[in-house]
Write an enzyme that holds these catalytic residues in place. Structure first.
Site, PDB file in Angstrom:
ATOM      1  N   THR A 111      43.263  41.342  31.043  1.00 42.25           N
ATOM      2  CA  THR A 111      43.383  40.788  32.397  1.00 42.25           C
ATOM      3  C   THR A 111      44.830  40.882  32.840  1.00 42.25           C
ATOM      4  OG1 THR A 111      43.828  38.596  31.570  1.00 42.25           O
ATOM      5  CG2 THR A 111      41.543  39.109  32.019  1.00 42.25           C
ATOM      6  N   GLU A 142      36.751  38.849  33.055  1.00 43.30           N
ATOM      7  CA  GLU A 142      36.079  37.971  32.091  1.00 43.30           C
ATOM      8  C   GLU A 142      34.568  37.876  32.323  1.00 43.30           C
ATOM      9  OE1 GLU A 142      38.898  37.378  33.615  1.00 43.30           O
ATOM     10  OE2 GLU A 142      40.274  36.132  32.465  1.00 43.30           O
ATOM     11  N   LYS A 153      49.144  23.125  48.888  1.00 43.47           N
ATOM     12  CA  LYS A 153      48.885  21.682  48.859  1.00 43.47           C
ATOM     13  C   LYS A 153      49.802  21.009  49.857  1.00 43.47           C
ATOM     14  CE  LYS A 153      47.206  21.909  44.214  1.00 43.47           C
ATOM     15  NZ  LYS A 153      47.711  22.856  43.235  1.00 43.47           N
ATOM     16  N   TRP A 201      44.318  20.398  50.933  1.00 42.96           N
ATOM     17  CA  TRP A 201      44.495  21.801  50.576  1.00 42.96           C
ATOM     18  C   TRP A 201      44.295  22.724  51.769  1.00 42.96           C
ATOM     19  CZ3 TRP A 201      41.576  22.621  45.242  1.00 42.96           C
ATOM     20  CH2 TRP A 201      42.224  21.830  44.268  1.00 42.96           C
TER      21      TRP A 201
HETATM   22  P1  AMP Z   1      40.409  40.552  37.894  1.00 43.42           P
HETATM   23  O1  AMP Z   1      39.958  40.027  36.596  1.00 43.42           O
HETATM   24  O2  AMP Z   1      41.748  41.199  37.837  1.00 43.42           O
HETATM   25  O3  AMP Z   1      39.401  41.427  38.545  1.00 43.42           O
HETATM   26  O4  AMP Z   1      40.616  39.300  38.871  1.00 43.42           O
HETATM   27  C1  AMP Z   1      39.601  38.360  39.078  1.00 43.42           C
HETATM   28  C2  AMP Z   1      39.975  37.483  40.242  1.00 43.42           C
HETATM   29  O5  AMP Z   1      40.003  38.238  41.454  1.00 43.42           O
HETATM   30  C3  AMP Z   1      38.984  36.382  40.524  1.00 43.42           C
HETATM   31  O6  AMP Z   1      39.155  35.280  39.661  1.00 43.42           O
HETATM   32  C4  AMP Z   1      39.296  36.047  41.975  1.00 43.42           C
HETATM   33  O7  AMP Z   1      40.443  35.215  42.081  1.00 43.42           O
HETATM   34  C5  AMP Z   1      39.645  37.402  42.549  1.00 43.42           C
HETATM   35  N1  AMP Z   1      38.481  37.956  43.241  1.00 43.42           N
HETATM   36  C6  AMP Z   1      37.578  38.824  42.772  1.00 43.42           C
HETATM   37  N2  AMP Z   1      36.664  39.120  43.709  1.00 43.42           N
HETATM   38  C7  AMP Z   1      36.985  38.388  44.802  1.00 43.42           C
HETATM   39  C8  AMP Z   1      36.425  38.242  46.111  1.00 43.42           C
HETATM   40  N3  AMP Z   1      35.353  38.906  46.496  1.00 43.42           N
HETATM   41  N4  AMP Z   1      37.040  37.379  46.954  1.00 43.42           N
HETATM   42  C9  AMP Z   1      38.138  36.685  46.589  1.00 43.42           C
HETATM   43  N5  AMP Z   1      38.717  36.810  45.389  1.00 43.42           N
HETATM   44  C10 AMP Z   1      38.150  37.636  44.500  1.00 43.42           C
END
Ligand code: AMP
Length: 554
Positions: free
Chosen positions: A188, A334, A443, A448
């Site tokens: 990640t 994840e 915040k 929020w």
């Molecule tokens: P990654 O593991 O790098 O793909 O990042 C995952 C994170 O991307 C998630 O926990 C969200 O914060 C963000 N994310 C993924 N899809 C979306 C979406 N459709 N809208 C807003 N945030 C998203």
């Protein structure tokens, strides 16, 4: 308990390519190679070459469980690695080449990668990092011997991928082993601390593929010609390389060329009807169409957008201007990554266009296989009323239970839920809406402010190309929002007019205390806005003195 009497064939990744080779053998996989040329073959040949590669890996001494890394674009060779490495029981570690060199060094050493397969575009990177990799024994350039030779000095020997395959036979029987065996590894982005590895299994991958093919998942099928813009190194390209073999979809792989012109050319030429990518790539697509309206892709019917929130303005451009339907997806590395998708169910299909649009902007409905809940600071579950927002938690057979090598310790709560770090609402129809990353939420005075909502409203204003909102420290209100805008080429956005536009979409006290313009915004290696970098960049930025939570500034 009476045991069922059904066959217990393990769910293995090799069964996917075996199925595709037998039943969709001629269905094309088209790849744009780094030199710009197009390569084309079918699933039958993909499997044959994957078997040659399997023999080559065994000849190199790769053992079950060993990690084999890739630093590669979306091409047929990367697909072959997907199937060959996992197929022999080893672990495919897809490395994101956009990471900083220090992060690349960290994750390859942490994963203890033994071999690295890389596109020759990355030859300079390999040369630079070679001496810092502690476990790598062999380097394989994705090209023929002449291309590897031409790539020049890479600080030591590099084998040619094509030469390795040519020396092997395609005679290989995929072994059968426990479906819980590790199959691939993805780190990640890790905005805090070191990146952490998510270790997928054959079982989780095959189950997740069913979800990608399901009509309420991505609905991928043999009727699709799918352009995979999301990189094969980003959460297994949302599972599409596996799911495409499960259903026999035609695959179009764009290699390194993700600019609007190249994407439009592939969309048209390969009669692509389905594509997927993060919002940033679609911004480039529309920037290209603005200049070349004739390049509008005639066959494209559906796009999946995820990784970041879909700005409503982008939804409208796709659906209203081009007649292309948008499926919003939420997920994480994840979660394999599929968690929610936004197709409206039958009961809601007759809502007004405005109501349906509002639903599509939400991140989507929970799909089978993912248990989802939102909780408050005391871990008490919050109602599904579309209003209460709290920490989003998930569990299921394709959700991680632990990071690789136990990094970060125990990550599940007592109910086996994984905490996503996202803040969200859930409504009565099980639509989930992200209001923020827990650490990005602003915040202000004990309440929020959603940075995503402000950003979405800002990009709907004419002349705004991209927007980001961060919270800055404030003596009275704890934090107040700053809006940072990239203007479209030639545009001159009037701050007061932009503020008036925002006031129509959000509460007055949410209005940013200041608006500032920058030539470009920083993005992470997976194309998300890098709020971390922005917060550093704007550290010490002084907000105008007068404005308050009334948003009185102009
Ligand atoms: P990654 O593991 O790098 O793909 O990042 C995952 C994170 O991307 C998630 O926990 C969200 O914060 C963000 N994310 C993924 N899809 C979306 C979406 N459709 N809208 C807003 N945030 C998203």
């Amino acid at each position: 308990m009476l045991r069922g009497l059904m066959q217990e064939r393990p769910l293995l990744i090799s069964s996917l390519i075996e199925y595709a080779a037998r039943n969709h053998g001629g269905t094309p996989i088209v790849s744009r190679l780094p030199d710009g040329s197009l390569h084309r073959y079918g699933y039958r040949e993909l499997e044959q070459r994957a078997k040659r590669l399997a023999n080559a890996l065994l000849a190199l001494g790769v053992k079950p469980g060993d990690r084999v890394a890739t630093l590669a674009w979306n091409t047929h060779r990367h697909m072959e690695l997907y199937y060959a490495v996992s197929g022999i029981g080893a672990v495919l570690h897809t490395v994101n080449p956009r990471l900083f060199p220090d992060q690349l060094e960290y994750i390859c050493n942490h994963a203890e990668d033994r071999f690295l397969f890389f596109d020759l575009t990355f030859a300079p990177l390999v040369q630079k990092l070679r001496s810092r990799f502690t476990h790598l024994e062999g380097y394989i350039g994705l090209g023929d011997a002449a291309q590897v030779e031409k790539a020049g000095d890479m600080g030591g020997p590099v084998l040619s991928y094509e030469a390795l395959l040519a020396a092997q036979s395609a005679d290989y029987a995929w072994p059968i082993f426990d479906e819980n065996t590790a199959s691939s590894l993805c780190y990640t982005s890790g905005t805090t601390g070191n990146p952490k590895g998510v270790l997928y299994s054959h079982r989780s991958t095959v189950l997740h593929s069913f979800a990608v093919c399901a009509a309420d998942g991505l609905g991928l099928s043999s009727r699709d010609s799918a352009l995979v813009i999301v990189p094969l190194f980003h959460a297994n390209a949302w599972g599409v390389p596996y799911a495409a073999a499960m259903c026999g979809a035609k695959l179009v792989l764009p290699g390194p060329m993700l600019d609007g012109a190249s994407v439009c050319q592939l969309l048209t030429q390969e009669k692509v009807n389905f594509s997927m990518g993060v919002p940033t790539v679609w911004m480039n697509f529309f920037a290209h169409l603005d200049k070349h309206p004739g390049d509008r892709p005639p066959h494209l019917k559906r796009v999946v957008i995820g990784g970041s929130a879909v700005p409503p303005a982008m939804l409208d451009r796709f659906e209203k201007d081009l007649g292309i339907s948008v499926l919003h997806l939420w997920g994480m590395t994840e979660t394999s990554p599929l968690g929610t998708t936004s197709a409206p169910p039958f009961a809601l299909a007759e809502r007004s266009p405005d109501e349906l649009r509002a639903l599509k902007i939400k991140q989507g409905r929970v799909i089978y296989g993912v248990d989802m809940k939102i909780v408050d600071d005391e871990n008490a579950e919050l109602p599904h009323d579309g209003k209460a927002f709290g920490l989003l938690k998930v569990r299921g057979p394709w959700i991680t239970r632990q990071y690789f090598k136990g990094e970060g310790g125990s990550i599940l709560d007592e109910g086996d839920y994984f905490s996503t770090g996202d803040v969200a609402t859930l409504d009565e129809h099980s639509y989930m809406q992200i209001t923020d990353r827990a650490k990005d939420v602003i915040k202000s005075g004990g309440e929020w402010i959603s940075s995503i909502e402000l950003e979405n409203a800002a990009v709907a204003f004419p002349g705004v190309h991209e927007a980001a909102v961060i919270g800055l420290p404030h003596p009275t209100w704890q934090e107040r929002p700053l809006l940072i805008v990239v203007q479209k080429p030639g545009a001159s956005v009037d701050k007061a007019a932009l503020r008036a536009h925002l006031a129509q979409h959000v509460a007055r006290w949410w209005l940013p205390d200041d608006i500032t313009f920058v030539p470009e915004l920083p993005h992470t290696a997976t194309g998300k806005l890098s709020k971390l970098t922005l917060r550093k960049q704007f550290q010490g930025y002084v907000l105008p003195a007068a404005p308050s939570r009334d948003g009185a500034a102009s």
